[in-house]
Write a protein that holds these residues in place. Structure first.
Motif, PDB file in Angstrom:
ATOM      1  N   ASN A 101       0.868  -1.172   0.000  1.00  0.00           N
ATOM      2  CA  ASN A 101       0.000   0.000   0.000  1.00  0.00           C
ATOM      3  C   ASN A 101       0.909   1.227   0.000  1.00  0.00           C
ATOM      4  O   ASN A 101       1.535   1.546   0.996  1.00  0.00           O
ATOM      5  CB  ASN A 101      -0.914   0.024   1.227  1.00  0.00           C
ATOM      6  CG  ASN A 101      -1.856   1.207   1.218  1.00  0.00           C
ATOM      7  OD1 ASN A 101      -1.700   2.154   0.449  1.00  0.00           O
ATOM      8  ND2 ASN A 101      -2.850   1.165   2.080  1.00  0.00           N
ATOM      9  N   ILE A 102       0.991   1.882  -1.154  1.00  0.00           N
ATOM     10  CA  ILE A 102       1.837   3.064  -1.307  1.00  0.00           C
ATOM     11  C   ILE A 102       0.981   4.299  -1.586  1.00  0.00           C
ATOM     12  O   ILE A 102       1.442   5.310  -2.100  1.00  0.00           O
ATOM     13  CB  ILE A 102       2.898   2.805  -2.399  1.00  0.00           C
ATOM     14  CG1 ILE A 102       4.019   3.824  -2.315  1.00  0.00           C
ATOM     15  CG2 ILE A 102       2.265   2.738  -3.779  1.00  0.00           C
ATOM     16  CD1 ILE A 102       5.242   3.474  -3.100  1.00  0.00           C
ATOM     17  N   SER A 103      -0.294   4.211  -1.216  1.00  0.00           N
ATOM     18  CA  SER A 103      -1.233   5.300  -1.486  1.00  0.00           C
ATOM     19  C   SER A 103      -0.843   6.577  -0.747  1.00  0.00           C
ATOM     20  O   SER A 103      -0.148   6.542   0.259  1.00  0.00           O
ATOM     21  CB  SER A 103      -2.656   4.886  -1.111  1.00  0.00           C
ATOM     22  OG  SER A 103      -2.761   4.588   0.261  1.00  0.00           O
ATOM     23  N   TRP A 104      -1.320   7.702  -1.289  1.00  0.00           N
ATOM     24  CA  TRP A 104      -1.068   9.030  -0.736  1.00  0.00           C
ATOM     25  C   TRP A 104       0.418   9.389  -0.705  1.00  0.00           C
ATOM     26  O   TRP A 104       0.909  10.003   0.226  1.00  0.00           O
ATOM     27  CB  TRP A 104      -1.667   9.190   0.662  1.00  0.00           C
ATOM     28  CG  TRP A 104      -3.157   9.229   0.683  1.00  0.00           C
ATOM     29  CD1 TRP A 104      -3.991   8.161   0.852  1.00  0.00           C
ATOM     30  CD2 TRP A 104      -3.993  10.375   0.520  1.00  0.00           C
ATOM     31  NE1 TRP A 104      -5.285   8.564   0.810  1.00  0.00           N
ATOM     32  CE2 TRP A 104      -5.328   9.932   0.615  1.00  0.00           C
ATOM     33  CE3 TRP A 104      -3.753  11.721   0.308  1.00  0.00           C
ATOM     34  CZ2 TRP A 104      -6.400  10.785   0.500  1.00  0.00           C
ATOM     35  CZ3 TRP A 104      -4.832  12.572   0.204  1.00  0.00           C
ATOM     36  CH2 TRP A 104      -6.137  12.102   0.298  1.00  0.00           C
ATOM     37  N   ASN A 105       1.158   8.978  -1.713  1.00  0.00           N
ATOM     38  CA  ASN A 105       2.560   9.341  -1.865  1.00  0.00           C
ATOM     39  C   ASN A 105       2.764   9.859  -3.286  1.00  0.00           C
ATOM     40  O   ASN A 105       1.993   9.542  -4.186  1.00  0.00           O
ATOM     41  CB  ASN A 105       3.465   8.133  -1.601  1.00  0.00           C
ATOM     42  CG  ASN A 105       3.507   7.760  -0.139  1.00  0.00           C
ATOM     43  OD1 ASN A 105       4.130   8.431   0.658  1.00  0.00           O
ATOM     44  ND2 ASN A 105       2.813   6.686   0.228  1.00  0.00           N
ATOM     45  N   GLU A 106       3.787  10.655  -3.493  1.00  0.00           N
ATOM     46  CA  GLU A 106       4.088  11.223  -4.812  1.00  0.00           C
ATOM     47  C   GLU A 106       4.983  10.260  -5.574  1.00  0.00           C
ATOM     48  O   GLU A 106       6.205  10.339  -5.488  1.00  0.00           O
ATOM     49  CB  GLU A 106       4.775  12.580  -4.655  1.00  0.00           C
ATOM     50  CG  GLU A 106       3.909  13.637  -4.027  1.00  0.00           C
ATOM     51  CD  GLU A 106       2.721  14.021  -4.899  1.00  0.00           C
ATOM     52  OE1 GLU A 106       2.847  14.024  -6.139  1.00  0.00           O
ATOM     53  OE2 GLU A 106       1.665  14.311  -4.335  1.00  0.00           O
TER      54      GLU A 106
ATOM     55  N   HIS B 138      -4.651   7.761  -4.699  1.00  0.00           N
ATOM     56  CA  HIS B 138      -4.244   9.115  -4.304  1.00  0.00           C
ATOM     57  C   HIS B 138      -2.772   9.399  -4.590  1.00  0.00           C
ATOM     58  O   HIS B 138      -2.113  10.087  -3.815  1.00  0.00           O
ATOM     59  CB  HIS B 138      -4.535   9.364  -2.818  1.00  0.00           C
ATOM     60  CG  HIS B 138      -5.983   9.321  -2.473  1.00  0.00           C
ATOM     61  ND1 HIS B 138      -6.801  10.420  -2.586  1.00  0.00           N
ATOM     62  CD2 HIS B 138      -6.764   8.308  -2.024  1.00  0.00           C
ATOM     63  CE1 HIS B 138      -8.026  10.086  -2.212  1.00  0.00           C
ATOM     64  NE2 HIS B 138      -8.032   8.811  -1.872  1.00  0.00           N
ATOM     65  N   CYS B 139      -2.243   8.872  -5.664  1.00  0.00           N
ATOM     66  CA  CYS B 139      -0.833   9.106  -6.011  1.00  0.00           C
ATOM     67  C   CYS B 139      -0.675  10.048  -7.199  1.00  0.00           C
ATOM     68  O   CYS B 139       0.433  10.274  -7.678  1.00  0.00           O
ATOM     69  CB  CYS B 139      -0.125   7.781  -6.295  1.00  0.00           C
ATOM     70  SG  CYS B 139       0.145   6.784  -4.821  1.00  0.00           S
ATOM     71  N   ASN B 140      -1.799  10.568  -7.687  1.00  0.00           N
ATOM     72  CA  ASN B 140      -1.783  11.537  -8.777  1.00  0.00           C
ATOM     73  C   ASN B 140      -1.043  11.031 -10.015  1.00  0.00           C
ATOM     74  O   ASN B 140      -0.244  11.747 -10.607  1.00  0.00           O
ATOM     75  CB  ASN B 140      -1.184  12.868  -8.285  1.00  0.00           C
ATOM     76  CG  ASN B 140      -1.545  14.014  -9.197  1.00  0.00           C
ATOM     77  OD1 ASN B 140      -2.603  13.999  -9.816  1.00  0.00           O
ATOM     78  ND2 ASN B 140      -0.664  14.992  -9.288  1.00  0.00           N
ATOM     79  N   ILE B 141      -1.325   9.783 -10.395  1.00  0.00           N
ATOM     80  CA  ILE B 141      -0.618   9.216 -11.547  1.00  0.00           C
ATOM     81  C   ILE B 141      -1.292   9.556 -12.879  1.00  0.00           C
ATOM     82  O   ILE B 141      -0.663   9.446 -13.919  1.00  0.00           O
ATOM     83  CB  ILE B 141      -0.409   7.691 -11.415  1.00  0.00           C
ATOM     84  CG1 ILE B 141      -1.739   6.933 -11.349  1.00  0.00           C
ATOM     85  CG2 ILE B 141       0.450   7.377 -10.204  1.00  0.00           C
ATOM     86  CD1 ILE B 141      -1.592   5.434 -11.365  1.00  0.00           C
TER      87      ILE B 141
END
Length: 127
Positions: free
Chosen positions: A50-55, A86-89
């Motif tokens: 889970n790497i969500s909410w990261n850039e 939520h990683c804005n990909i």
């Protein structure tokens, strides 16, 4: 912090016991996410990420795509679930993930909520 994230990446790289890693909501910058992706590529026990909410950034996303595309080879981590919400990909990132996942028959769950996906990205997911 960047320093903490880089230290965590090194731990993931050398750890042979961990099966689940959740680094959600740390807002790690792209250079930390790239190091985490490099570590994940070398890890042989991780099944859930889970790497969500990261850039994530382009380089980390590309490397994660390469890791996913190796899903059926002996030198790939046994990832079954990945959360990149939520990683804005955006659409381009989703398309890269879709191409990688097409070659992976192990991955069972992929979460991409709230990534600025338009019809273009949604169409790629649906194909």
């Amino acid at each position: 912090s960047v320093k903490g994230g880089l230290a965590l990446a090194e731990c993931v790289r050398v750890n042979s016991l961990i099966t689940t890693l959740s680094v959600e909501h740390n807002r790690f910058p792209p250079q930390v996410c790239l190091r985490l992706a490099e570590a994940i590529a070398e890890n042989r026990t991780l099944t859930s990420l889970n790497i969500s909410w990261n850039e994530l950034g382009k380089e980390a996303l590309t490397l994660l795509g390469q890791v996913l595309s190796k899903g059926n080879t002996p030198d790939a981590p046994p990832l079954l679930s990945i959360n990149m919400s939520h990683c804005n990909i955006g659409d381009e990132g989703v398309i890269e993930v879709v191409v990688a996942v097409e070659q992976n028959h192990k991955l069972q769950e992929l979460y991409l909520q709230h990534n600025g996906i338009t019809n273009k990205g949604a169409t790629a997911l649906g194909e």
